[in-house]
Design an enzyme around this catalytic site. Structure first.
Site, PDB file in Angstrom:
ATOM      1  N   CYS A  72       3.193   7.140  10.082  1.00 29.08           N
ATOM      2  CA  CYS A  72       3.090   7.840   8.795  1.00 29.08           C
ATOM      3  C   CYS A  72       4.172   8.901   8.628  1.00 29.08           C
ATOM      4  O   CYS A  72       4.003   9.866   7.879  1.00 29.08           O
ATOM      5  CB  CYS A  72       1.705   8.458   8.629  1.00 29.08           C
ATOM      6  SG  CYS A  72       0.383   7.230   8.636  1.00 29.08           S
ATOM      7  N   SER A  83      -8.097   2.678   8.611  1.00 22.45           N
ATOM      8  CA  SER A  83      -8.167   2.170   9.985  1.00 22.45           C
ATOM      9  C   SER A  83      -8.593   3.306  10.896  1.00 22.45           C
ATOM     10  O   SER A  83      -8.166   4.451  10.719  1.00 22.45           O
ATOM     11  CB  SER A  83      -6.822   1.592  10.435  1.00 22.45           C
ATOM     12  OG  SER A  83      -5.805   2.577  10.406  1.00 22.45           O
ATOM     13  N   HIS A  98      -1.265  -1.644  13.522  1.00 20.16           N
ATOM     14  CA  HIS A  98      -2.573  -2.270  13.638  1.00 20.16           C
ATOM     15  C   HIS A  98      -2.583  -3.125  14.890  1.00 20.16           C
ATOM     16  O   HIS A  98      -1.556  -3.723  15.257  1.00 20.16           O
ATOM     17  CB  HIS A  98      -2.888  -3.148  12.425  1.00 20.16           C
ATOM     18  CG  HIS A  98      -3.020  -2.400  11.142  1.00 20.16           C
ATOM     19  ND1 HIS A  98      -3.756  -1.243  11.016  1.00 20.16           N
ATOM     20  CD2 HIS A  98      -2.508  -2.650   9.905  1.00 20.16           C
ATOM     21  CE1 HIS A  98      -3.704  -0.823   9.767  1.00 20.16           C
ATOM     22  NE2 HIS A  98      -2.934  -1.642   9.080  1.00 20.16           N
ATOM     23  N   ARG A 137       0.844  -1.197   0.000  1.00 20.67           N
ATOM     24  CA  ARG A 137       0.000   0.000   0.000  1.00 20.67           C
ATOM     25  C   ARG A 137       0.873   1.238   0.000  1.00 20.67           C
ATOM     26  O   ARG A 137       2.063   1.198   0.326  1.00 20.67           O
ATOM     27  CB  ARG A 137      -0.907   0.014   1.237  1.00 20.67           C
ATOM     28  CG  ARG A 137      -0.109   0.047   2.524  1.00 20.67           C
ATOM     29  CD  ARG A 137      -0.860   0.552   3.725  1.00 20.67           C
ATOM     30  NE  ARG A 137      -0.020   0.410   4.919  1.00 20.67           N
ATOM     31  CZ  ARG A 137       0.941   1.245   5.272  1.00 20.67           C
ATOM     32  NH1 ARG A 137       1.211   2.302   4.518  1.00 20.67           N
ATOM     33  NH2 ARG A 137       1.648   1.039   6.374  1.00 20.67           N
TER      34      ARG A 137
END
Length: 215
Positions: free
Chosen positions: A180, A164, A76, A69
């Protein structure tokens, strides 16, 4: 027609990727409906295509998975709802920027179901909330925390991966990465914001707001 799948318990990450890739191929071949798959994962980190190794601060803390991705490192884990989005952009305009914007608007509309204002920021991926309960920044602005992440991949114009939203994860688990690639802001969740939202509550809101924005 979009099929919704909600999986209880914790889903292995490799199992999820295998499912998404197979489903995306089946959608492209006209053999399956589009799909939204709602899961939780055991604690793990994923590295998107733009991930920088220096942003993995604690590589031995949880398993680390390479991901195709877009984006950088993401966490997660339990208490976080991951919505894997397998949609056919051949029928939706083939506009990647617009598609990402629609995903952002979907998250923002979902948060609004709980009277929480989510916002996007130029240069910062994901959805953010202002924190009135935290001190102002050095520049005199309201503090902001990230509550949702977005990262997609397209193959033959079929999307997979997705979004998410933090419901009630262990926020300390984000400490092992620079989420990120952003160092100046924190991470929050619906429960951390004082909202007693359950995973079922969020799933219902996701389905309602999706139907209002995607046909």
């Amino acid at each position: 027609m979009v099929e919704w799948i909600i999986t209880d318990g914790l889903t292995d990450y490799d199992t999820a990727v295998t499912f998404m890739e197979a489903r995306a191929e089946a959608i492209h071949n006209g053999e399956a409906d589009e799909c939204i798959w709602l899961v939780e994962h055991p604690p793990l980190y994923t590295a998107g295509t733009s991930a920088r190794i220096e942003d993995l601060k604690d590589p031995d803390r949880f398993p680390v998975y390479g991901s195709k991705r877009g984006g950088q490192y993401t966490y997660h884990g339990p208490g976080q709802r991951v919505a894997y989005v397998m949609l056919d952009l051949n029928k939706r305009g083939k506009d990647v920027r617009l598609f990402v914007q629609m995903l952002e608007e979907w998250v923002i509309a979902t948060l609004a179901e709980f009277n929480l204002r989510g916002e996007i920021r130029d240069g910062r991926v994901g959805v953010w909330v202002e924190r009135d309960d935290k001190p102002l920044t050095v520049a005199g602005h309201k503090a902001e925390d990230k509550i949702a992440a977005i990262g997609i991949r397209l193959r033959k114009w079929i999307s997979f991966h997705g979004i998410s939203i933090n419901v009630e994860p262990d926020l300390s688990h984000f400490d092992g990465i620079v989420p990120c690639g952003i160092t100046d802001y924190g991470v929050t969740s619906l429960v951390d914001m004082g909202l007693p939202v359950t995973m079922h509550d969020l799933d219902s809101a996701l389905q309602k707001t999706f139907a209002e924005r995607f046909s």
